[in-house]
Scaffold this active site. Structure first.
Site, PDB file in Angstrom:
ATOM      1  N   PRO A  47      -7.954   5.831   0.959  1.00 26.14           N
ATOM      2  CA  PRO A  47      -7.412   7.174   0.720  1.00 26.14           C
ATOM      3  C   PRO A  47      -5.963   7.302   1.218  1.00 26.14           C
ATOM      4  O   PRO A  47      -5.700   7.130   2.389  1.00 26.14           O
ATOM      5  CB  PRO A  47      -8.329   8.086   1.545  1.00 26.14           C
ATOM      6  CG  PRO A  47      -9.438   7.229   2.042  1.00 26.14           C
ATOM      7  CD  PRO A  47      -8.966   5.821   2.003  1.00 26.14           C
ATOM      8  N   GLU A  48      -5.051   7.575   0.305  1.00 25.37           N
ATOM      9  CA  GLU A  48      -3.677   7.869   0.683  1.00 25.37           C
ATOM     10  C   GLU A  48      -3.376   9.261   0.145  1.00 25.37           C
ATOM     11  O   GLU A  48      -4.271   9.936  -0.369  1.00 25.37           O
ATOM     12  CB  GLU A  48      -2.742   6.808   0.100  1.00 25.37           C
ATOM     13  CG  GLU A  48      -3.199   5.416   0.532  1.00 25.37           C
ATOM     14  CD  GLU A  48      -2.120   4.356   0.531  1.00 25.37           C
ATOM     15  OE1 GLU A  48      -0.933   4.714   0.488  1.00 25.37           O
ATOM     16  OE2 GLU A  48      -2.472   3.175   0.587  1.00 25.37           O
ATOM     17  N   LYS A  84      -2.623  13.697   4.539  1.00 21.79           N
ATOM     18  CA  LYS A  84      -3.909  13.056   4.259  1.00 21.79           C
ATOM     19  C   LYS A  84      -5.082  13.898   4.766  1.00 21.79           C
ATOM     20  O   LYS A  84      -6.212  13.440   4.830  1.00 21.79           O
ATOM     21  CB  LYS A  84      -3.920  11.646   4.849  1.00 21.79           C
ATOM     22  CG  LYS A  84      -2.876  10.760   4.152  1.00 21.79           C
ATOM     23  CD  LYS A  84      -3.160   9.290   4.279  1.00 21.79           C
ATOM     24  CE  LYS A  84      -2.626   8.751   5.577  1.00 21.79           C
ATOM     25  NZ  LYS A  84      -2.985   7.320   5.744  1.00 21.79           N
TER      26      LYS A  84
END
Ligand SMILES: [Zn+2]
Length: 276
Positions: A2-3, A56
Site C-alpha cells: 500500500p502506497e 497513507k
C-alpha cells in the site's frame, strides 16, 4: 504494497460503499498485527459523513464526531463485500469490520485502527506531522523540498519514504522516482540541489496520480507483462536505459529494499562535500 495511490483508491471504493450510509454493525477484533483493539460499538447507528485519504492514512468520519483512522503499513488492505458474500481472506485476519445494510467493509491485517474524537484527530501526531500530500488536490512542492532539506544528512531513499517530509511515497515509488530522476538513493539529501528535489517530487506526484485507478503499477508507460517498472523488483536484471545490472540492497532502519542502477544513478558522496 500500500502506497499513496493504493490508499487513494481504497478511499474511493469505501466512499462509494459507505458515504451517507448508516452503520448497522461495527467491530474490531484481536489480531497479531493490531496493536490496540478499539471498541467500535459506539459507531452502530451513526452515519458515515466522509472517507478521506491522508498520505497513507485512511480516515472515515461519522456523524457523532468520531473518526476511524487506519493505517495499512506493509500488509493491510480494506475490502468491500456485499452482505453474505464470501470473504477473500479468512475472518481471523480481519482487524476491523464495518457493516451497513448494503455492504460490509473489512480491514484485513491492518496494524493501526483507532477511533478519534475531533480533538484527538487534531492532536494525532502521525497526522499532524504529515508532510504535503502528493495526492492532495493541491501539492505544496516547495514545502516538500524544504522538509527534505531538514533531512539533509539522511540518504535520499530514506528521506523520500519519510511521511513527515512528503506523504504518499512507499517503497516502490522511492526506487522508481530516484531512477527516473537519475538520483542515487544512497547519497545524502544535501548532495542534491533544490531543482533536483523539486523535480523528484513532481515526478512522484505524476506517477502516483497516474496509478490511482489501480491495476498493475506502471511507471514506464508500458503495461505489457513485466514491463511496468524501471527498477523496483528488478535486481540483477539489465537496466532498461543502459543495460547495467540493477542493484538491490536494504536501506534504512527498517531495512527496506532499494533498487537502483549504479550507472544511471551515480553516487554523489564525493561530488558535493558538506560546506559550512
Ligand atoms: Zn542504467
Amino acid at each position: 504494497m500500500p502506497e499513496g495511490d493504493t490508499i487513494f483508491r481504497t478511499a474511493d471504493v469505501l466512499r462509494a460503499a459507505l458515504l451517507g450510509r448508516r452503520i448497522t454493525a461495527a467491530r474490531a477484533q484481536p489480531h497479531p498485527a493490531l496493536r490496540r483493539v478499539p471498541d467500535l460499538s459506539v459507531l452502530v447507528g451513526t452515519t458515515v459523513v466522509g472517507v478521506e485519504p491522508r498520505g497513507k492514512h485512511l480516515l472515515i468520519g461519522f456523524d457523532n464526531g468520531l473518526t476511524l483512522r487506519s493505517h495499512l503499513r506493509m500488509s493491510g488492505s480494506w475490502h468491500r463485500y456485499r452482505p453474505g458474500e464470501r470473504w477473500k481472506r479468512p475472518a481471523r485476519r480481519a482487524s476491523a469490520v464495518l457493516e451497513t445494510a448494503e455492504s460490509v467493509a473489512v480491514a484485513f491485517d491492518t496494524p493501526v485502527v483507532e477511533l478519534l474524537t475531533d480533538a484527538g484527530l487534531r492532536r494525532s501526531r502521525p497526522l499532524r506531522e504529515l508532510g504535503p500530500d502528493l495526492l492532495g488536490r493541491e501539492f505544496d512542492a516547495p514545502e516538500g523540498v524544504r522538509r527534505l532539506r531538514e533531512r539533509d544528512a539522511e540518504e535520499l531513499g530514506n528521506a523520500l519514504l519519510d511521511q513527515r517530509a512528503v506523504a504518499g511515497i512507499g517503497n516502490v515509488y522511492k526506487s522508481e522516482v530516484a531512477f527516473l530522476e537519475g538520483l542515487d538513493p544512497w547519497s545524502p539529501v544535501r548532495a542534491f540541489d533544490d531543482d533536483e528535489l523539486l523535480r523528484a517530487l513532481r515526478t512522484a506526484r505524476r506517477l502516483l496520480q497516474a496509478n490511482v485507478r489501480g491495476g498493475t503499477r506502471v511507471t514506464t508507460g508500458r503495461r505489457a507483462g513485466g514491463q511496468g517498472l524501471w527498477a523496483y523488483g528488478r535486481g540483477g536484471r539489465p537496466c532498461r536505459r543502459c543495460g547495467t545490472p540493477i542493484r538491490q540492497d536494504r536501506q534504512g532502519e527498517l531495512a527496506r529494499l532499494t533498487y537502483w542502477c549504479p550507472r544511471c544513478q551515480r553516487s554523489r558522496w564525493r561530488l558535493r562535500p558538506r560546506c559550512g
